[in-house]
Design an enzyme around this catalytic site. Structure first.
Site, PDB file in Angstrom:
ATOM      1  N   ASP A  96       0.838  -1.199   0.000  1.00 34.96           N
ATOM      2  CA  ASP A  96       0.000   0.000   0.000  1.00 34.96           C
ATOM      3  C   ASP A  96       0.873   1.249   0.000  1.00 34.96           C
ATOM      4  O   ASP A  96       2.093   1.174   0.187  1.00 34.96           O
ATOM      5  CB  ASP A  96      -0.965  -0.003   1.198  1.00 34.96           C
ATOM      6  CG  ASP A  96      -0.299  -0.439   2.502  1.00 34.96           C
ATOM      7  OD1 ASP A  96       0.936  -0.423   2.580  1.00 34.96           O
ATOM      8  OD2 ASP A  96      -1.018  -0.795   3.446  1.00 34.96           O
ATOM      9  N   ASN A 128      -7.686  -3.618  14.533  1.00 36.93           N
ATOM     10  CA  ASN A 128      -9.068  -3.940  14.147  1.00 36.93           C
ATOM     11  C   ASN A 128      -9.112  -5.092  13.137  1.00 36.93           C
ATOM     12  O   ASN A 128     -10.152  -5.358  12.545  1.00 36.93           O
ATOM     13  CB  ASN A 128      -9.764  -2.704  13.583  1.00 36.93           C
ATOM     14  CG  ASN A 128      -9.071  -2.165  12.326  1.00 36.93           C
ATOM     15  OD1 ASN A 128      -8.108  -2.759  11.843  1.00 36.93           O
ATOM     16  ND2 ASN A 128      -9.558  -1.049  11.823  1.00 36.93           N
ATOM     17  N   HIS A 162      -7.353  -5.265  10.323  1.00 34.76           N
ATOM     18  CA  HIS A 162      -7.100  -4.903   8.920  1.00 34.76           C
ATOM     19  C   HIS A 162      -5.777  -5.499   8.440  1.00 34.76           C
ATOM     20  O   HIS A 162      -4.866  -5.739   9.226  1.00 34.76           O
ATOM     21  CB  HIS A 162      -7.172  -3.384   8.697  1.00 34.76           C
ATOM     22  CG  HIS A 162      -5.992  -2.596   9.182  1.00 34.76           C
ATOM     23  ND1 HIS A 162      -6.096  -1.283   9.587  1.00 34.76           N
ATOM     24  CD2 HIS A 162      -4.674  -2.905   9.332  1.00 34.76           C
ATOM     25  CE1 HIS A 162      -4.900  -0.845   9.932  1.00 34.76           C
ATOM     26  NE2 HIS A 162      -4.024  -1.793   9.799  1.00 34.76           N
ATOM     27  N   GLU A 191      -9.936  -2.285   5.633  1.00 28.63           N
ATOM     28  CA  GLU A 191     -10.538  -2.097   6.948  1.00 28.63           C
ATOM     29  C   GLU A 191     -11.752  -3.022   7.117  1.00 28.63           C
ATOM     30  O   GLU A 191     -12.261  -3.561   6.128  1.00 28.63           O
ATOM     31  CB  GLU A 191     -10.985  -0.637   7.094  1.00 28.63           C
ATOM     32  CG  GLU A 191      -9.867   0.377   6.921  1.00 28.63           C
ATOM     33  CD  GLU A 191      -8.915   0.430   8.117  1.00 28.63           C
ATOM     34  OE1 GLU A 191      -9.068  -0.354   9.071  1.00 28.63           O
ATOM     35  OE2 GLU A 191      -7.998   1.268   8.082  1.00 28.63           O
TER      36      GLU A 191
HETATM   37  P1  PGA Z   1       2.167  -2.196  12.826  1.00 31.43           P
HETATM   38  O1  PGA Z   1       0.978  -1.995  11.786  1.00 31.43           O
HETATM   39  O2  PGA Z   1       3.076  -3.225  12.243  1.00 31.43           O
HETATM   40  O3  PGA Z   1       2.818  -0.834  12.900  1.00 31.43           O
HETATM   41  O4  PGA Z   1       1.560  -2.618  14.111  1.00 31.43           O
HETATM   42  C1  PGA Z   1       0.373  -3.106  11.207  1.00 31.43           C
HETATM   43  C2  PGA Z   1      -0.818  -2.660  10.405  1.00 31.43           C
HETATM   44  O5  PGA Z   1      -1.477  -1.689  10.774  1.00 31.43           O
HETATM   45  O6  PGA Z   1      -1.133  -3.338   9.416  1.00 31.43           O
END
Ligand code: PGA
Length: 253
Positions: free
Chosen positions: A80, A146, A148, A153
């Site tokens: 992304d 959450n 995602h 999302e």
């Molecule tokens: P993080 O983010 O590795 O910084 O916890 C993971 C994500 O939000 O997909």
């Protein structure tokens, strides 16, 4: 190394491995993927940003410096990218990858792709480009609190390919730690869709910390549901989940 297989509700066993802490999770994740790179130097990797894969990237950097690993023939596709930040912006994911991995290893930078074009506009042909490169061999993923994956999302359609999303407030707040304040976090991003991720031949999902434990529990032990985007991975034929004890703390023993 002890692998625990559990039959998830998606009926395909996920390979789940629980490591003591973030450091050993990073070591294991690095060797699991490095094994595939050594077997197939022309590998196509799906890359993730965020805090979780940084430890794994550090291990790879050391392995490259020691001459034990090479990315010379590899191709990468990042999951992304924010919209509205150009590639040289210090908070763009291109910049993140440059700083945390690419500039320290022997990868050909022309073989590292993001879902934006030269004008920093959404690149909707991303999935076609991935298929032209014969698909992603190993997709690395983190997970949001959450559930995602990428910027997909809760509520996201499982059938979508790469698309533009408006970021939820919770994701903008979670990512504010990488910016001076939450106002600076872009409102939109482009992300591989859940179908793009499911098209990868192999998926390696990483999660560390107690704040990921509920997302892991819901995504792995619960029903496959758009409420938990990562739950679709229960239907992936080759998915490995590497957790630390905190992230695994709500899973049945
Ligand atoms: P993080 O983010 O590795 O910084 O916890 C993971 C994500 O939000 O997909």
């Amino acid at each position: 190394m002890k692998w625990n297989c559990i039959a998830s509700k998606g009926l395909i066993p996920l390979r789940i491995h629980v490591e003591k802490d973030y450091e050993s999770l990073s070591e294991l994740a690095a060797s699991v993927v490095a094994y595939d790179i050594v077997q197939n130097p022309n590998i196509v990797l799906g890359m993730a940003t965020g805090g979780t894969p940084i430890g794994m990237y550090k291990v790879w950097v050391n392995q490259v410096r020691e001459g034990n690993l090479s990315f010379r023939e590899a191709t990468t596709f990042n999951l992304d990218e924010y919209l509205g930040l150009d590639a040289t912006h210090p908070k763009s994911f291109r910049f993140f990858m440059q700083e945390n991995l690419f500039k320290h290893i022997d990868i050909n930078i022309n073989r590292t792709f993001f879902p934006i074009d030269d004008m920093n506009q959404p690149f909707f042909e991303y999935d076609s480009l991935i298929q032209q490169e014969s698909g992603i061999d190993v997709q690395i993923l983190g997970i949001g609190r959450n559930g995602h994956i990428g910027f997909n999302e809760p509520g996201e359609d499982f059938n979508r390919l790469t698309h533009v999303v408006e970021l939820t407030e919770s994701t903008r707040q979670a990512n504010a730690r990488f910016f001076s304040n939450s106002e600076e976090v872009p409102t939109h991003a482009i992300t591989m869709g859940l179908a793009s991720i499911m098209n990868a031949k192999k998926v390696v999902l990483l999660a560390s910390g107690v704040d990921k434990s509920l997302a892991i529990y819901n995504s792995i032990s619960g029903e496959v549901s758009p409420k938990y985007p990562a739950s679709i991975l229960q239907q992936h034929p080759n998915c490995t989940v590497i957790l630390d004890e905190d992230a695994a703390s709500l899973l049945p023993k």
